[in-house]
Design an enzyme around this catalytic site. Sequence first.
Site, PDB file in Angstrom:
ATOM      1  N   GLU A 132       0.676  -1.041   0.013  1.00 60.76           N
ATOM      2  CA  GLU A 132      -0.045  -0.124  -0.118  1.00 60.76           C
ATOM      3  C   GLU A 132       0.848   1.294   0.079  1.00 60.76           C
ATOM      4  O   GLU A 132       1.926   1.216   0.334  1.00 60.76           O
ATOM      5  CB  GLU A 132      -1.057   0.037   1.346  1.00 60.76           C
TER       6      GLU A 132
ATOM      7  N   CYS B 293       7.633  -5.540  15.367  1.00 64.11           N
ATOM      8  CA  CYS B 293       6.562  -4.719  16.415  1.00 64.11           C
ATOM      9  C   CYS B 293       5.342  -5.191  16.777  1.00 64.11           C
ATOM     10  O   CYS B 293       4.558  -5.417  16.040  1.00 64.11           O
ATOM     11  CB  CYS B 293       6.722  -3.284  16.013  1.00 64.11           C
TER      12      CYS B 293
ATOM     13  N   CYS C 102       1.885  -3.309  15.471  1.00 62.55           N
ATOM     14  CA  CYS C 102       2.046  -3.125  14.252  1.00 62.55           C
ATOM     15  C   CYS C 102       1.298  -4.221  13.450  1.00 62.55           C
ATOM     16  O   CYS C 102       1.688  -5.523  13.391  1.00 62.55           O
ATOM     17  CB  CYS C 102       3.452  -2.617  13.763  1.00 62.55           C
TER      18      CYS C 102
ATOM     19  N   GLU D  49      10.631  -2.348   6.617  1.00 56.21           N
ATOM     20  CA  GLU D  49      11.574  -1.658   7.426  1.00 56.21           C
ATOM     21  C   GLU D  49      12.617  -1.107   6.285  1.00 56.21           C
ATOM     22  O   GLU D  49      13.337  -1.794   5.559  1.00 56.21           O
ATOM     23  CB  GLU D  49      12.475  -2.558   8.455  1.00 56.21           C
TER      24      GLU D  49
ATOM     25  N   CYS E 174      -0.650   2.273   8.570  1.00 55.10           N
ATOM     26  CA  CYS E 174       0.193   1.108   9.096  1.00 55.10           C
ATOM     27  C   CYS E 174      -0.295  -0.221   8.742  1.00 55.10           C
ATOM     28  O   CYS E 174      -0.637  -0.792   9.541  1.00 55.10           O
ATOM     29  CB  CYS E 174       0.347   1.316  10.651  1.00 55.10           C
TER      30      CYS E 174
ATOM     31  N   SER F  78      12.116   5.070  15.184  1.00 53.09           N
ATOM     32  CA  SER F  78      10.901   4.602  16.035  1.00 53.09           C
ATOM     33  C   SER F  78      11.418   4.202  17.291  1.00 53.09           C
ATOM     34  O   SER F  78      11.978   3.157  17.504  1.00 53.09           O
ATOM     35  CB  SER F  78      10.066   3.619  15.405  1.00 53.09           C
ATOM     36  N   LEU F  79      11.190   5.001  18.419  1.00 53.71           N
ATOM     37  CA  LEU F  79      11.716   4.713  19.422  1.00 53.71           C
ATOM     38  C   LEU F  79      10.598   3.836  20.669  1.00 53.71           C
ATOM     39  O   LEU F  79      10.801   2.762  20.982  1.00 53.71           O
ATOM     40  CB  LEU F  79      11.806   5.991  20.566  1.00 53.71           C
TER      41      LEU F  79
ATOM     42  N   CYS G 191       3.648   8.590   0.726  1.00 59.45           N
ATOM     43  CA  CYS G 191       4.230   7.747   1.871  1.00 59.45           C
ATOM     44  C   CYS G 191       4.207   6.542   1.425  1.00 59.45           C
ATOM     45  O   CYS G 191       3.328   5.672   0.615  1.00 59.45           O
ATOM     46  CB  CYS G 191       3.149   7.669   3.180  1.00 59.45           C
TER      47      CYS G 191
ATOM     48  N   CYS H  63       7.337  -7.101   6.906  1.00 60.27           N
ATOM     49  CA  CYS H  63       8.227  -6.683   7.517  1.00 60.27           C
ATOM     50  C   CYS H  63       8.591  -7.714   8.857  1.00 60.27           C
ATOM     51  O   CYS H  63       8.172  -8.536   9.244  1.00 60.27           O
ATOM     52  CB  CYS H  63       7.603  -5.386   8.569  1.00 60.27           C
TER      53      CYS H  63
HETATM   54  N1  SAH Z   1       9.825   0.237   9.821  1.00 53.74           N
HETATM   55  C1  SAH Z   1       9.697   1.630  10.099  1.00 53.74           C
HETATM   56  C2  SAH Z   1       8.493   2.163   9.414  1.00 53.74           C
HETATM   57  C3  SAH Z   1       7.334   1.755   9.967  1.00 53.74           C
HETATM   58  S1  SAH Z   1       5.798   2.754   9.851  1.00 53.74           S
HETATM   59  C4  SAH Z   1       9.816   1.970  11.319  1.00 53.74           C
HETATM   60  O1  SAH Z   1       9.693   1.127  12.153  1.00 53.74           O
HETATM   61  O2  SAH Z   1       9.840   3.220  11.748  1.00 53.74           O
HETATM   62  C5  SAH Z   1       5.893   4.319  10.531  1.00 53.74           C
HETATM   63  C6  SAH Z   1       5.667   4.360  12.082  1.00 53.74           C
HETATM   64  O3  SAH Z   1       4.310   4.027  12.510  1.00 53.74           O
HETATM   65  C7  SAH Z   1       6.440   3.595  12.938  1.00 53.74           C
HETATM   66  O4  SAH Z   1       7.005   4.479  14.121  1.00 53.74           O
HETATM   67  C8  SAH Z   1       5.741   2.586  13.771  1.00 53.74           C
HETATM   68  O5  SAH Z   1       6.225   2.017  14.662  1.00 53.74           O
HETATM   69  C9  SAH Z   1       4.323   3.092  13.706  1.00 53.74           C
HETATM   70  N2  SAH Z   1       3.260   2.606  13.690  1.00 53.74           N
HETATM   71  C10 SAH Z   1       2.952   1.077  13.353  1.00 53.74           C
HETATM   72  N3  SAH Z   1       1.797   0.552  13.498  1.00 53.74           N
HETATM   73  C11 SAH Z   1       1.055   1.616  14.170  1.00 53.74           C
HETATM   74  C12 SAH Z   1      -0.209   1.633  14.452  1.00 53.74           C
HETATM   75  N4  SAH Z   1      -1.128   0.554  14.543  1.00 53.74           N
HETATM   76  N5  SAH Z   1      -0.354   2.914  15.055  1.00 53.74           N
HETATM   77  C13 SAH Z   1       0.044   3.998  15.239  1.00 53.74           C
HETATM   78  N6  SAH Z   1       1.596   4.068  14.708  1.00 53.74           N
HETATM   79  C14 SAH Z   1       1.941   3.000  13.957  1.00 53.74           C
END
Ligand code: SAH
Length: 351
Positions: free
Chosen positions: A89, A113, A116, A159, A332, A213-214, A102, A109
Amino acid sequence: MHILEPENPLLERWLSDHGLPPFRAKQIRRWLFGSKIETFREMTNVPSDLREALAHDFQFWTTRIVTHSRAEDGTEKLLLELTDRQRIECVLLREANRRTACISSQVGCAMGCVFCASGLDGVVRNLTAGEMVEQMLRLGRLLPEGERLSHIVVMGMGEPLANLDRLLPALSQAGKKDGLGISPRRVTISTVGLPDAINRLAMGPTYYNLAVSLHAADDAIRNQLVPVNKTIGLRSVLKAADDYFSASRRRLTFEYVLLDGVNDRKEHAARLASLLAGRTALLNLIPYNRVAGLPYQTPNRETIDQFVAILEDRGINIQLRRRKGSRIDAACGQLRRGGQEESTEIAPLKP
Ligand code: SAH
């Protein structure tokens, strides 16, 4: 051959093999990146036999639009099917003067996480550079005449730093004058925080904005939310991010998804403030977007306000991300999964 594949047999080489002058490459690229045409046949200033030969040897699009949805706030989302029937997407965001693409970098992935949707089934494969460029062009073609993409965020599925070898040529194509002309300052790569790859980016020569992403301010919680952290650790993520800042002088962004009862309490905010204090950084707080089947909840307004207040008091630069396109599941990895479960309307095939 995919015409949008930046590394695949260079258009210039193909032209010279066919005894054609190099200026044609520029002309063709102008059509690909600077117009809204969808077929080689529409390249009206290119001789018709060349158009035919291009159509014979190259694919213009390799994806098929499965669904195209639009939210009231102007956010649009495409679910694309790739040649191997995998689905990804990408999203077009509209904010004031910004038109942001985006894009996804992988099918699925591997980072795992826990909150996600993208990683629920693991990673299937890396996207090619051409598939990433194609997402940009598909989204750009949703804009009305006279509007162009201004920004790119690599925040879709996958990622990006696990697929750097293909991401970099795709972004470089986007940056070229005869590409999309989007400068690296307008491109943000979002990563779970892979230090080796961040170090590689720090070597330049092109510096993109980095968003890390912390999601937690200590290893105990981060290990639970971001499983790859167990072998990396917050300290090396931050070290790599700081080194990237020193090399690039680009303000860092840290992303923090607020999960009810997990990382959204006062003590979490205080710890996060201490962790980030003194850094030239923006903290992007993202209230959780619920994912069907996962146990996580979005904190209520009061909790979010309290979290923000504690960090602001400590002088942390914050952005609370508004929900964009949540009605169309533009967040996401949700559409791809939804699309697998429901039968969705199939848009007409584009050549
Ligand atoms: N792999 C990359 C890109 C991920 S998408 C990364 O980890 O940064 C971008 C952001 O959306 C990341 O910070 C991810 O943790 C966050 N994200 C993923 N699922 C989510 C959700 N359901 N609600 C809010 N943020 C989410």
